[in-house]
Design a protein around this motif. Structure first.
Motif, PDB file in Angstrom:
ATOM      1  N   GLU A 354      20.892  14.517-102.800  1.00  0.00           N
ATOM      2  CA  GLU A 354      22.182  13.984-102.353  1.00  0.00           C
ATOM      3  C   GLU A 354      23.086  15.159-102.016  1.00  0.00           C
ATOM      4  O   GLU A 354      23.327  16.016-102.862  1.00  0.00           O
ATOM      5  N   LYS A 355      23.557  15.199-100.769  1.00  0.00           N
ATOM      6  CA  LYS A 355      24.315  16.352-100.294  1.00  0.00           C
ATOM      7  C   LYS A 355      25.752  15.976 -99.966  1.00  0.00           C
ATOM      8  O   LYS A 355      26.032  14.857 -99.550  1.00  0.00           O
ATOM      9  N   ARG A 356      26.647  16.959-100.174  1.00  0.00           N
ATOM     10  CA  ARG A 356      28.044  16.818 -99.776  1.00  0.00           C
ATOM     11  C   ARG A 356      28.417  18.064 -98.991  1.00  0.00           C
ATOM     12  O   ARG A 356      28.340  19.178 -99.508  1.00  0.00           O
ATOM     13  N   ALA A 357      28.767  17.889 -97.755  1.00  0.00           N
ATOM     14  CA  ALA A 357      29.005  19.030 -96.874  1.00  0.00           C
ATOM     15  C   ALA A 357      30.441  19.526 -96.957  1.00  0.00           C
ATOM     16  O   ALA A 357      31.364  18.771 -97.280  1.00  0.00           O
ATOM     17  N   GLY A 358      30.617  20.813 -96.646  1.00  0.00           N
ATOM     18  CA  GLY A 358      31.938  21.374 -96.432  1.00  0.00           C
ATOM     19  C   GLY A 358      32.797  21.565 -97.654  1.00  0.00           C
ATOM     20  O   GLY A 358      34.015  21.398 -97.592  1.00  0.00           O
ATOM     21  N   VAL A 359      32.213  21.909 -98.824  1.00  0.00           N
ATOM     22  CA  VAL A 359      33.009  22.166-100.021  1.00  0.00           C
ATOM     23  C   VAL A 359      33.887  23.391 -99.810  1.00  0.00           C
ATOM     24  O   VAL A 359      35.092  23.369-100.045  1.00  0.00           O
ATOM     25  N   PHE A 360      33.291  24.491 -99.366  1.00  0.00           N
ATOM     26  CA  PHE A 360      34.021  25.679 -98.940  1.00  0.00           C
ATOM     27  C   PHE A 360      33.504  26.062 -97.560  1.00  0.00           C
ATOM     28  O   PHE A 360      32.417  25.648 -97.148  1.00  0.00           O
ATOM     29  N   SER A 361      34.260  26.888 -96.846  1.00  0.00           N
ATOM     30  CA  SER A 361      33.813  27.301 -95.522  1.00  0.00           C
ATOM     31  C   SER A 361      32.614  28.235 -95.644  1.00  0.00           C
ATOM     32  O   SER A 361      32.421  28.911 -96.667  1.00  0.00           O
ATOM     33  N   GLU A 362      31.811  28.278 -94.584  1.00  0.00           N
ATOM     34  CA  GLU A 362      30.640  29.156 -94.573  1.00  0.00           C
ATOM     35  C   GLU A 362      31.055  30.619 -94.693  1.00  0.00           C
ATOM     36  O   GLU A 362      30.398  31.417 -95.367  1.00  0.00           O
ATOM     37  N   GLU A 363      32.176  30.981 -94.046  1.00  0.00           N
ATOM     38  CA  GLU A 363      32.653  32.364 -94.113  1.00  0.00           C
ATOM     39  C   GLU A 363      33.030  32.743 -95.542  1.00  0.00           C
ATOM     40  O   GLU A 363      32.698  33.839 -96.018  1.00  0.00           O
ATOM     41  N   THR A 364      33.712  31.841 -96.240  1.00  0.00           N
ATOM     42  CA  THR A 364      34.083  32.106 -97.631  1.00  0.00           C
ATOM     43  C   THR A 364      32.843  32.288 -98.492  1.00  0.00           C
ATOM     44  O   THR A 364      32.758  33.205 -99.316  1.00  0.00           O
ATOM     45  N   CYS A 365      31.858  31.425 -98.299  1.00  0.00           N
ATOM     46  CA  CYS A 365      30.626  31.516 -99.084  1.00  0.00           C
ATOM     47  C   CYS A 365      29.869  32.803 -98.779  1.00  0.00           C
ATOM     48  O   CYS A 365      29.303  33.429 -99.691  1.00  0.00           O
ATOM     49  N   ASP A 366      29.852  33.223 -97.524  1.00  0.00           N
ATOM     50  CA  ASP A 366      29.191  34.485 -97.159  1.00  0.00           C
ATOM     51  C   ASP A 366      29.833  35.661 -97.901  1.00  0.00           C
ATOM     52  O   ASP A 366      29.135  36.559 -98.398  1.00  0.00           O
ATOM     53  N   LEU A 367      31.161  35.670 -97.976  1.00  0.00           N
ATOM     54  CA  LEU A 367      31.859  36.745 -98.674  1.00  0.00           C
ATOM     55  C   LEU A 367      31.585  36.698-100.176  1.00  0.00           C
ATOM     56  O   LEU A 367      31.362  37.732-100.816  1.00  0.00           O
ATOM     57  N   LEU A 368      31.573  35.493-100.753  1.00  0.00           N
ATOM     58  CA  LEU A 368      31.275  35.364-102.177  1.00  0.00           C
ATOM     59  C   LEU A 368      29.843  35.798-102.480  1.00  0.00           C
ATOM     60  O   LEU A 368      29.584  36.453-103.502  1.00  0.00           O
ATOM     61  N   GLN A 369      28.918  35.457-101.594  1.00  0.00           N
ATOM     62  CA  GLN A 369      27.527  35.900-101.760  1.00  0.00           C
ATOM     63  C   GLN A 369      27.448  37.416-101.802  1.00  0.00           C
ATOM     64  O   GLN A 369      26.778  38.002-102.669  1.00  0.00           O
ATOM     65  N   ASP A 370      28.140  38.056-100.881  1.00  0.00           N
ATOM     66  CA  ASP A 370      28.108  39.516-100.795  1.00  0.00           C
ATOM     67  C   ASP A 370      28.751  40.154-102.031  1.00  0.00           C
ATOM     68  O   ASP A 370      28.233  41.133-102.586  1.00  0.00           O
ATOM     69  N   MET A 371      29.859  39.595-102.479  1.00  0.00           N
ATOM     70  CA  MET A 371      30.551  40.141-103.647  1.00  0.00           C
ATOM     71  C   MET A 371      29.724  39.961-104.919  1.00  0.00           C
ATOM     72  O   MET A 371      29.635  40.869-105.759  1.00  0.00           O
ATOM     73  N   MET A 372      29.098  38.801-105.063  1.00  0.00           N
ATOM     74  CA  MET A 372      28.302  38.548-106.261  1.00  0.00           C
ATOM     75  C   MET A 372      26.987  39.334-106.244  1.00  0.00           C
ATOM     76  O   MET A 372      26.467  39.705-107.299  1.00  0.00           O
ATOM     77  N   ARG A 373      26.497  39.609-105.067  1.00  0.00           N
ATOM     78  CA  ARG A 373      25.314  40.481-104.965  1.00  0.00           C
ATOM     79  C   ARG A 373      25.690  41.903-105.373  1.00  0.00           C
ATOM     80  O   ARG A 373      24.946  42.600-106.074  1.00  0.00           O
ATOM     81  N   SER A 374      26.867  42.320-104.948  1.00  0.00           N
ATOM     82  CA  SER A 374      27.370  43.646-105.317  1.00  0.00           C
ATOM     83  C   SER A 374      27.549  43.757-106.829  1.00  0.00           C
ATOM     84  O   SER A 374      27.310  44.818-107.421  1.00  0.00           O
ATOM     85  N   ASN A 375      27.972  42.674-107.481  1.00  0.00           N
ATOM     86  CA  ASN A 375      28.086  42.672-108.938  1.00  0.00           C
ATOM     87  C   ASN A 375      26.788  43.109-109.608  1.00  0.00           C
ATOM     88  O   ASN A 375      26.780  43.920-110.542  1.00  0.00           O
ATOM     89  N   VAL A 376      25.680  42.526-109.134  1.00  0.00           N
ATOM     90  CA  VAL A 376      24.377  42.795-109.743  1.00  0.00           C
ATOM     91  C   VAL A 376      23.914  44.211-109.429  1.00  0.00           C
ATOM     92  O   VAL A 376      23.494  44.958-110.316  1.00  0.00           O
ATOM     93  N   VAL A 377      24.000  44.595-108.167  1.00  0.00           N
ATOM     94  CA  VAL A 377      23.489  45.897-107.739  1.00  0.00           C
ATOM     95  C   VAL A 377      24.298  47.047-108.337  1.00  0.00           C
ATOM     96  O   VAL A 377      23.735  48.036-108.829  1.00  0.00           O
ATOM     97  N   ASP A 378      25.616  46.905-108.335  1.00  0.00           N
ATOM     98  CA  ASP A 378      26.483  48.016-108.731  1.00  0.00           C
ATOM     99  C   ASP A 378      26.984  47.953-110.172  1.00  0.00           C
ATOM    100  O   ASP A 378      27.530  48.946-110.670  1.00  0.00           O
ATOM    101  N   HIS A 379      26.792  46.801-110.833  1.00  0.00           N
ATOM    102  CA  HIS A 379      27.412  46.671-112.156  1.00  0.00           C
ATOM    103  C   HIS A 379      26.432  46.193-113.231  1.00  0.00           C
ATOM    104  O   HIS A 379      26.263  46.858-114.249  1.00  0.00           O
ATOM    105  N   TYR A 380      25.791  45.039-113.028  1.00  0.00           N
ATOM    106  CA  TYR A 380      24.918  44.490-114.059  1.00  0.00           C
ATOM    107  C   TYR A 380      23.562  45.182-114.114  1.00  0.00           C
ATOM    108  O   TYR A 380      22.955  45.271-115.173  1.00  0.00           O
ATOM    109  N   GLY A 381      23.079  45.659-112.960  1.00  0.00           N
ATOM    110  CA  GLY A 381      21.777  46.324-112.910  1.00  0.00           C
ATOM    111  C   GLY A 381      20.707  45.442-112.297  1.00  0.00           C
ATOM    112  O   GLY A 381      20.347  44.406-112.864  1.00  0.00           O
ATOM    113  N   GLN A 382      20.197  45.848-111.138  1.00  0.00           N
ATOM    114  CA  GLN A 382      19.172  45.081-110.440  1.00  0.00           C
ATOM    115  C   GLN A 382      17.833  45.135-111.159  1.00  0.00           C
ATOM    116  O   GLN A 382      17.021  44.209-111.072  1.00  0.00           O
ATOM    117  N   SER A 383      17.572  46.204-111.890  1.00  0.00           N
ATOM    118  CA  SER A 383      16.246  46.429-112.476  1.00  0.00           C
ATOM    119  C   SER A 383      15.788  45.273-113.361  1.00  0.00           C
ATOM    120  O   SER A 383      14.585  44.950-113.396  1.00  0.00           O
TER     121      SER A 383
END
Length: 452
Positions: A354-383
């Motif tokens: 069951e899907k619900r479209a358009g919760v946040f904009s795609e651009e906002t989600c792209d930025l959040l994806q990038d920021m949360m990826r940076s959290n892991v790589v630069d802070h929590y540790g990718q290893s």
């Protein structure tokens, strides 16, 4: 003649009311017949002691989790404990267990045959071995672990602890801390202070409402005064951009952003994220979250943007929110039923995402994806996550009363080969990144190894 007409009109009215009543009954029978058939007094599917005697509960791969005919649970005691809250206990104390919630389906109700056709096999979306891995990773601590496929909605892992062996239930006495809240599915039916995982919501609101967010720099000296009160950080973070503020989980920055955005805006984004309303997981309602729009300019508003004050979030809702970000703004609700078959092995029921479209904009989600990826790589540790492209946010939620903070770790894997969103909550676990993050790493490794 008039009397004949009156009688004719009365007969017509009576016939119309009878037809309406029959139609309403038929509609209710078709929609609620399974519930009626699963009434506890129905001896076709219940024993005199109230035990379900019809149907089988299995995991997605066909491993038997509970066989009603024999009353037997899985042969593996680790699986029995790990799937206790998904399946249910023998006494029916766990209200959200499949034995209770899906009793009508297990009874094999058919609008024509009733329950005489035999019980149904109900396959849950969970993987028994993955649940066992998650329960082991919690290592005796209270909490919840959830993992789902954010494309299909299939809930692969749903673990709540503490648990017990349903094949050999202990005598649980009032005040026994080992089993505090053991009958509650913490993943579905509880809400907790989120701490810094809520900063993802505040970040989304800031992205869409503060034009110069990514060109700003922020300075953290360890504390900031808002509304005549001091907001503190665990350490001095110095000068940073918004990426650094999220990675450092800076309370000072996020409290100031919350005040700039205002309480009504934050409340609206918390609602858009799906964190305030109850979700339906295959008909099981989750606990609702809460957010208080504190007075603008107040320290309470600052703390609410940090994930404290009166903020409460359900773990399943937080996992779903993570999946929504991974899905570029499309929310896919989790589901617990994989498939259902009759006693003859024929398909029964249709279960899909069951899907619900358009919760946040795609651009906002792209930025959040990038920021949360940076959290892991630069802070929590990718290893610790191997080759998995994990995007995440930790949370260390203060709960007061001299208790240790709740540890949170939530996020998703940004990889079409592993479309997984997850949440880990360890009650009074301490550090979100190290404690809950370690549990998440173990569970995601097991999920990837299993091909999810």
């Amino acid at each position: 003649m008039k009397q004949v007409k009156r009688r004719t009109w009365f007969c017509l009215l009576f016939t119309a009311l009878l037809a309406i009543g029959a139609s309403l009954f038929l509609a209710r029978y078709l929609t609620h017949g399974a519930d009626w058939a699963s009434f506890r007094a129905n001896k076709h599917i219940y024993s005199q002691s109230g035990q379900l005697i019809s149907g089988t509960i299995l995991d997605r791969s066909g491993n038997v989790l509970y066989d009603a005919a024999s009353g037997a649970y899985s042969d593996d005691d680790n699986v029995r404990r790990a799937t206790l809250h998904a399946v249910g206990d023998s006494a029916g104390n766990i209200a959200t267990g499949a034995k209770t919630v899906f009793s009508g389906k297990l009874g094999g109700f058919n609008p024509i045959l009733g329950t005489t056709g035999g019980g149904h096999d109900l396959y849950l979306t969970i993987d028994a071995d993955l649940n066992a891995a998650a329960y082991k990773a919690l290592n005796g601590r209270k909490g919840a672990v959830g993992v789902y496929n954010y494309k299909t909605g299939e809930l692969l892992c749903m673990v709540s602890a503490p648990a017990f062996d349903p094949a050999d239930p202990p005598e649980i006495r009032d005040g026994d801390a080992r089993y505090e809240g053991v009958y509650i599915n913490r993943f579905l039916s509880s809400a907790f202070t989120p701490g810094s995982v809520f900063k993802v919501v505040t970040t989304a609101a800031a992205i869409e409402n503060i034009d110069d967010l990514f060109s700003r720099t922020f300075t953290c000296t360890g504390s900031v005064e808002i509304g005549g009160q001091k907001i503190t950080c665990p350490s001095v973070h110095g000068t940073m951009d918004i990426y650094g503020a999220l990675a450092n989980s800076c309370n000072c920055v996020y409290a100031q952003l919350a005040v700039e955005l205002g309480g009504d805006t934050l409340a609206r984004y918390a609602e858009q994220a799906g964190l305030l309303d109850s979700l339906s997981v295959s008909g099981i309602d989750t606990a609702a979250g809460s957010f208080t729009a504190a007075e603008d300019g107040s320290a309470d508003l600052g703390w609410s943007g940090v994930g404290q004050f009166n903020d409460l979030v359900n773990p399943c809702a937080m996992m779903t929110f993570m999946g929504t970000i991974a899905n570029d703004g499309t929310q896919v609700l989790p589901r617990l039923i994989y498939r259902e078959t009759t006693a003859a092995g024929l398909p029964a029921g249709l279960y899909r995402a069951e899907k619900r479209a358009g919760v946040f904009s795609e651009e906002t989600c792209d930025l959040l994806q990038d920021m949360m990826r940076s959290n892991v790589v630069d802070h929590y540790g990718q290893s610790q996550f191997g080759d998995l492209a994990v995007c995440a946010k930790s949370g260390t939620a203060e709960v007061g009363g001299g208790q240790r903070p709740h540890a949170w770790f939530a996020g998703f894997v940004d990889d079409p080969a592993h479309p997984l969103a997850f949440v880990v909550l360890v009650e009074n676990g301490g550090s979100g990144a190290s404690v809950a993050g370690s549990v998440a790493a173990q569970v995601l490794s097991a999920a990837a190894a299993a091909g999810y």
